[in-house]
Design a protein around this motif. Structure first.
Motif, short mmCIF file in Angstrom:
data_model
loop_
_atom_site.label_atom_id
_atom_site.label_comp_id
_atom_site.label_asym_id
_atom_site.label_seq_id
_atom_site.Cartn_x
_atom_site.Cartn_y
_atom_site.Cartn_z
N VAL A 47 0.83 -1.20 0.00
CA VAL A 47 0.00 0.00 0.00
C VAL A 47 0.87 1.25 0.00
CG1 VAL A 47 -1.66 1.37 1.33
CG2 VAL A 47 -1.99 -1.10 1.09
N GLN A 48 1.83 1.32 0.90
CA GLN A 48 2.68 2.51 1.01
C GLN A 48 3.47 2.76 -0.27
OE1 GLN A 48 4.88 1.41 4.49
NE2 GLN A 48 3.20 1.90 5.89
N ASP A 49 4.04 1.70 -0.84
CA ASP A 49 4.84 1.88 -2.05
C ASP A 49 3.98 2.24 -3.25
OD1 ASP A 49 6.97 1.24 -0.49
OD2 ASP A 49 7.47 -0.66 -1.49
N TYR A 50 2.79 1.63 -3.34
CA TYR A 50 1.92 1.94 -4.47
C TYR A 50 1.38 3.36 -4.38
CZ TYR A 50 -1.91 1.75 -7.80
OH TYR A 50 -2.76 2.02 -8.85
N VAL A 51 1.02 3.79 -3.18
CA VAL A 51 0.55 5.17 -3.00
C VAL A 51 1.65 6.16 -3.37
CG1 VAL A 51 -0.10 6.88 -1.25
CG2 VAL A 51 -1.22 4.64 -1.29
N GLY B 106 -11.22 11.47 -2.55
CA GLY B 106 -10.16 11.24 -3.51
C GLY B 106 -10.20 9.81 -4.01
N PRO B 107 -9.21 9.42 -4.79
CA PRO B 107 -9.17 8.04 -5.30
C PRO B 107 -8.83 7.07 -4.18
CG PRO B 107 -7.14 9.17 -5.84
CD PRO B 107 -8.04 10.20 -5.23
N THR B 108 -9.03 5.78 -4.44
CA THR B 108 -8.67 4.79 -3.43
C THR B 108 -7.16 4.78 -3.21
OG1 THR B 108 -8.62 3.07 -5.15
CG2 THR B 108 -10.65 3.32 -3.88
N ARG B 109 -6.39 5.17 -4.21
CA ARG B 109 -4.93 5.29 -4.04
C ARG B 109 -4.66 6.62 -3.32
NH1 ARG B 109 -0.11 7.26 -5.70
NH2 ARG B 109 -1.19 8.92 -6.85
N MET B 110 -4.90 6.58 -2.04
CA MET B 110 -4.80 7.78 -1.20
C MET B 110 -3.83 7.53 -0.06
SD MET B 110 -7.85 9.49 1.16
CE MET B 110 -8.93 9.93 -0.20
N ASP B 111 -3.14 8.57 0.36
CA ASP B 111 -2.31 8.47 1.56
C ASP B 111 -3.25 8.60 2.76
OD1 ASP B 111 -0.55 8.70 3.68
OD2 ASP B 111 0.86 9.98 2.60
#
Length: 341
Positions: free
Chosen positions: A14-18, A314-319
């Motif tokens: 998750v952290q790397d993809y975000v 925001g998008p699901t790819r969120m911090d």
């Protein structure tokens, strides 16, 4: 069953993809994170995560990205929120501290949250539904013009001019002021609006038309003060900049947000976690027209008003950690500052 290391691998993905927007592979995890195991072992953990539908392969690439379910597990596993930096806390206090009134404060709030999170920020205008009428004042400006002033127990002052069909003298106005305060003072805004819109018992028939005009004006003020069904929004440009994070059209997201009643309903159904933060992710928002978006929100309190909410979309790819920390910090500042005033 996902092991503790498997959950740690999920957090790393998750952290790397975000951070990168690139699918994450086992080799990258070994290089970037100190797991102390081989890439083959990480691949086994990733296989289990994929079986549990927590990660998925977007292409034929060996890398994986989190699913909505994976983001949910990640958020639920957060035991601590990333603390705001000293500079960020100072920015919150300085920028919001310069607001002259509540409307400006809310406008500054959404602009600040949008800047801190790089998401679209929303804040619910506080409702006066639970506020009570403290005093009604009538000020004669001309024989047929009266300034109606409504003061609530929250300190809010609303003014409106009533144009009368007949002249009114000072003594009559004083009597009307006394009568209006007798029937409205101490009532909630909703009850005051209802009472002032009806007939005022015991009113002098000669003043009926004047009293009716004044009562309707004050009732309109009371209804306007109730609020709670309006949002202030900022940061739409942030969504445009990250449009690639939405597989569908971003217009669907913007249209859903413009339907403020939908977002208000969503706010109302969001349950807070131990941090006081509520998070809805992707498909959890499908009934509200936001199947590809995530919403992070929390509440803030204004004395004499109902609880209101603020947050980001925001998008699901969120911090998530940073967004949760930002909305919580700003909400705490709002509650503290508004409580002092």
């Amino acid at each position: 069953m996902v092991s503790e290391r498997g959950l740690a691998v999920l957090r790393a993905i998750v952290q790397d993809y975000v951070a990168s927007r690139e699918p994450v592979g086992s080799k990258a995890i070994v290089e970037r994170h100190a797991f102390g195991v081989s890439a083959a072992t990480i691949r086994n953990d990733m296989a289990i995560l994929e079986e549990e539908e927590l990660i998925a392969a977007p292409h034929t690439s060996s890398g994986r990205i989190p699913t909505d379910k994976g983001y949910r597990v990640f958020v639920d596993q957060l035991t601590e929120l990333r603390p705001m930096s000293q500079a960020q806390r100072h920015a919150i206090e300085t920028f919001l501290g310069e607001a002259g009134d509540l409307d400006e404060l809310l406008s500054r709030t959404v602009r600040l949250i949008a800047q801190l999170t790089n998401q679209l920020a929303v804040v619910q205008v506080p409702s006066f539904h639970s506020a009570r009428v403290r005093h009604v004042e009538l000020v004669q400006l001309a024989p047929t013009r009266v300034l109606c002033i409504l003061i609530t127990d929250a300190g809010q002052v609303e003014q409106r001019i009533a144009e009368l069909a007949d002249d009114v003298d000072v003594d009559t106005l004083a009597d009307l002021r006394l009568r209006l305060n007798r029937v409205a003072a101490g009532l909630t805004m909703s009850d005051a609006a209802a009472v002032l819109s009806g007939e005022i018992e015991g009113a002098d028939p000669r003043h009926a038309a004047v009293l009716h005009t004044l009562a309707l004006t004050l009732a309109e003020q009371a209804r306007a003060q109730r609020g709670g069904d309006r949002l202030v929004v900022a940061g739409a440009a942030n969504l445009v900049r990250i449009e690639q994070d939405f597989s569908g059209s971003i217009l669907e997201v913007i249209e859903a947000i413009e339907e403020q009643v939908v977002l208000l309903r969503l706010f109302g159904e969001m349950a807070a976690d131990p941090h006081g933060i509520a998070v809805r992710i992707g498909r959890e928002n499908a009934p509200f027209g936001l199947p590809e978006a995530s919403v992070v929100s929390t509440s803030f309190a204004v004395p004499g008003r109902d609880i209101s909410r603020l947050g980001v979309v925001g998008p699901t790819r969120m911090d998530y950690s940073a967004s949760m920390a930002a909305v919580r910090a700003v909400a705490r500042y709002l509650s503290r500052t508004l409580g002092e005033h």
